[in-house]
Design an enzyme around this catalytic site. Structure first.
Site, PDB file in Angstrom:
ATOM      1  N   GLU A 210      12.078  -2.405  11.998  1.00  0.00           N
ATOM      2  CA  GLU A 210      11.739  -1.356  11.032  1.00  0.00           C
ATOM      3  C   GLU A 210      10.509  -0.606  11.524  1.00  0.00           C
ATOM      4  OE1 GLU A 210      11.102  -0.991   6.196  1.00  0.00           O
ATOM      5  OE2 GLU A 210      10.450  -2.811   7.228  1.00  0.00           O
TER       6      GLU A 210
ATOM      7  N   GLU B 222      14.454  -6.267  -9.011  1.00  0.00           N
ATOM      8  CA  GLU B 222      13.520  -5.708  -9.986  1.00  0.00           C
ATOM      9  C   GLU B 222      14.176  -4.486 -10.610  1.00  0.00           C
ATOM     10  OE1 GLU B 222       9.166  -6.849  -8.161  1.00  0.00           O
ATOM     11  OE2 GLU B 222      10.068  -4.969  -7.503  1.00  0.00           O
TER      12      GLU B 222
ATOM     13  N   TRP C 145       0.799  -1.223   0.000  1.00  0.00           N
ATOM     14  CA  TRP C 145       0.000   0.000   0.000  1.00  0.00           C
ATOM     15  C   TRP C 145       0.834   1.276   0.000  1.00  0.00           C
ATOM     16  CZ3 TRP C 145       1.744   2.464   4.254  1.00  0.00           C
ATOM     17  CH2 TRP C 145       2.182   1.683   5.337  1.00  0.00           C
ATOM     18  N   ASN C 146       2.146   1.199   0.278  1.00  0.00           N
ATOM     19  CA  ASN C 146       2.897   2.440   0.474  1.00  0.00           C
ATOM     20  C   ASN C 146       3.250   3.151  -0.839  1.00  0.00           C
ATOM     21  OD1 ASN C 146       4.668   0.290  -0.072  1.00  0.00           O
ATOM     22  ND2 ASN C 146       6.368   1.280   0.981  1.00  0.00           N
TER      23      ASN C 146
ATOM     24  N   CYS D 226      10.443   1.196   2.395  1.00  0.00           N
ATOM     25  CA  CYS D 226      11.421   0.222   2.871  1.00  0.00           C
ATOM     26  C   CYS D 226      12.844   0.712   2.738  1.00  0.00           C
ATOM     27  CB  CYS D 226      11.238  -1.102   2.126  1.00  0.00           C
ATOM     28  SG  CYS D 226      11.356  -0.949   0.327  1.00  0.00           S
TER      29      CYS D 226
ATOM     30  N   GLU E 166      10.852  -8.881  -2.389  1.00  0.00           N
ATOM     31  CA  GLU E 166      11.398  -7.572  -2.036  1.00  0.00           C
ATOM     32  C   GLU E 166      10.784  -7.231  -0.681  1.00  0.00           C
ATOM     33  OE1 GLU E 166      11.908  -4.205  -0.893  1.00  0.00           O
ATOM     34  OE2 GLU E 166      10.404  -3.571  -2.344  1.00  0.00           O
ATOM     35  N   LEU E 167      11.583  -7.425   0.385  1.00  0.00           N
ATOM     36  CA  LEU E 167      11.046  -7.369   1.740  1.00  0.00           C
ATOM     37  C   LEU E 167      11.540  -6.127   2.480  1.00  0.00           C
ATOM     38  CD1 LEU E 167      11.443 -11.177   2.548  1.00  0.00           C
ATOM     39  CD2 LEU E 167       9.564  -9.986   1.392  1.00  0.00           C
TER      40      LEU E 167
END
Length: 482
Positions: free
Chosen positions: A384, A461, A154-155, A287, A253-254
């Protein structure tokens, strides 16, 4: 109350925009006001199956499509993105919260991603291997993996979705994508963009619903061959384990917890200005945000004063309001999380230099907050925060700061400020991250790979690596008839 300027939301399956029926609907809420602005249909199980079957059927022909055809569609998506950017950005601000200028930048920048993939998909090359015998020809082919399933956050809803769409579609794959239910407008707009650009039915499908139910159904289906996810480490590990149990390829992609390392020989004023502005982007909900500030002892007080003066003075408000520099957090639970992080740090001896308490009134607002002399075991240094918290700590020398910066399981990105080539080279070599910024911010461009190491993910990516996760390698060894 519904904002009439906020468009309707749909499922997009097999070239059709779908809503209504007996599907469950979820309210879409403006995080700046707490008011309902729309309604989102959730997919039923039969909707998910229809999307998978449509993608499987479309793959039979799309995998054989000319790279020129794929390139033409992606270029048209880029053109339409720029044409429609103002309306897409406005709706993005309404359901996600970020300032309108940031939303517009996100959308316009993503047009470049479509253009980059339009060019790169024409350069998916194999190779010829010199044979050991004269009557044999050996070659390596790159072929699309098949039906892909993707899950986006959502960010940065437009940015994260278009990266996966362009990579899968440009590689010759088909895709079922579940976007973020809290901020769906950007992904709905992307479905419309690809539809209007002439993408054949079934190549792209968009669904919504309960994340656990949808992800389990899509990943365990025998139709899907590849899983791509952007989100938290905890959820990413669950989905990676599920995909691994079914031998599905993955791109993950964490989360990150980016260390900022400012050395005494750095341009302290320039570093403070850049980091204060970048830390405020999307209210810290990204992130790659600078989130652990290690400042060398000799410039600690100077950097703290400069950074706090800029960061603490930023105007917080509704993303559509004039002069807003930082919007709300996307969810009420994120405000509670900020309170918890701050209270934990204070209990461990940290001090508040600015901010520190949620803002009164409606909406999910938390101010830019600087915490000083934060111990390494404080939660905000270990987890985080994904918000506008900037924890500061001192360090003495390069060996110490690298040890502390590398102590966590995260490894997405890092920021280094120094005027020493020797120092920057050492940090670039030894910092355990997938991306390093030295004296500026230079990642997330279409032509550069984006990805992390350790718990921060698998694969990249963007850049020339963008199609690697969507292609299989086939080796051919062919002998001429005797």
């Amino acid at each position: 109350m519904t904002d009439t300027a906020y468009g309707p939301s749909y499922l997009y399956i097999d070239g059709e925009f779908i809503t209504g029926g007996d599907r469950r609907h979820q309210d879409i809420v403006n995080p700046a006001t707490g008011q309902r602005i729309g309604s989102l249909p959730h997919a039923r199980i039969d909707d998910l199956d229809r999307a998978l079957q449509a993608a499987q059927r479309a793959f039979a022909t799309w995998r054989q499509s000319s790279p020129l055809e794929r390139s033409k569609i992606l270029r048209r998506v880029a053109e339409l993105t720029r044409e429609r950017a103002p309306q897409i950005a406005r709706e993005l601000t309404l359901d996600q919260g970020k300032p309108l200028a940031e939303a517009l930048l996100e959308v316009n920048t993503c047009a470049e991603h479509a253009e980059w993939h339009a060019e790169e998909c024409r350069r998916i090359y194999g190779r010829v291997i010199p044979p050991r015998q004269p009557h044999v020809r050996q070659m390596v082919l790159r072929e699309p993996v098949g039906v892909c399933v993707a899950f986006t956050p959502w960010n940065f809803p437009f940015n994260q979705a278009i990266r996966k769409m362009c990579a899968a579609i440009g590689a010759g794959c088909t895709l079922v994508l579940k976007g973020p239910e809290d901020s769906p407008s950007a992904v709905v707009a992307l479905a419309r963009l690809f539809h209007d650009a002439g993408l054949p039915p079934g190549v792209l499908n968009v669904v919504w619903g309960d994340p656990a139910q949808v992800s389990h159904h899509l990943i365990t289906s025998p139709i899907s061959r590849k899983v791509s996810f952007t989100g938290s480490v905890a959820v990413g590990k669950q989905l990676a384990a599920l995909a691994g149990a079914h031998m599905k390829r993955i791109t993950m992609e964490l989360g990150g917890h980016a260390p900022v390392i400012v050395f005494e020989d750095a341009d302290v004023e320039a570093a403070a200005q850049l980091l204060a502005r970048f830390k405020a982007r999307n209210a810290g909900q990204l992130c790659i945000a600078p989130s652990r500030f290690y400042i060398q002892e000799g410039v600690y007080e100077q950097f703290l004063e400069l950074f706090t003066a800029i960061y603490g003075s930023l105007k917080v408000g509704d993303g559509l309001a004039e002069n807003t520099q930082m919007g709300p957090l996307a969810h009420a639970r994120r405000v509670d999380a900020m309170d918890d992080f701050v209270n934990d740090a204070l209990e461990r001896g940290a001090r508040v230099a600015c901010g520190g308490q949620r803002l009164p009134g409606t909406g999910h607002f938390f101010p830019p907050t600087v915490l000083t002399d934060v111990p390494d075991d404080a939660r905000v240094m270990v987890e985080e925060s994904f918000g506008p918290l900037a924890p500061f700590t001192r360090f003495r020398d390069i060996d110490e700061v690298l040890r502390r910066a590398n102590a966590l399981p995260f490894g997405l990105t890092g920021f280094v400020f120094t005027n020493s080539i020797k120092t920057s080279t050492r940090v670039v070599n030894d910092l355990e991250v997938g991306m390093v910024n030295v004296n500026h911010f230079g990642i997330t461009l279409a032509e550069t790979p984006f990805g992390g190491v350790k718990d921060s993910g698998i694969g990249s990516e963007g850049g020339s690596e963008t199609f690697d996760g969507y292609l299989i390698t086939k080796f051919v060894s062919q002998a001429s008839p005797a």
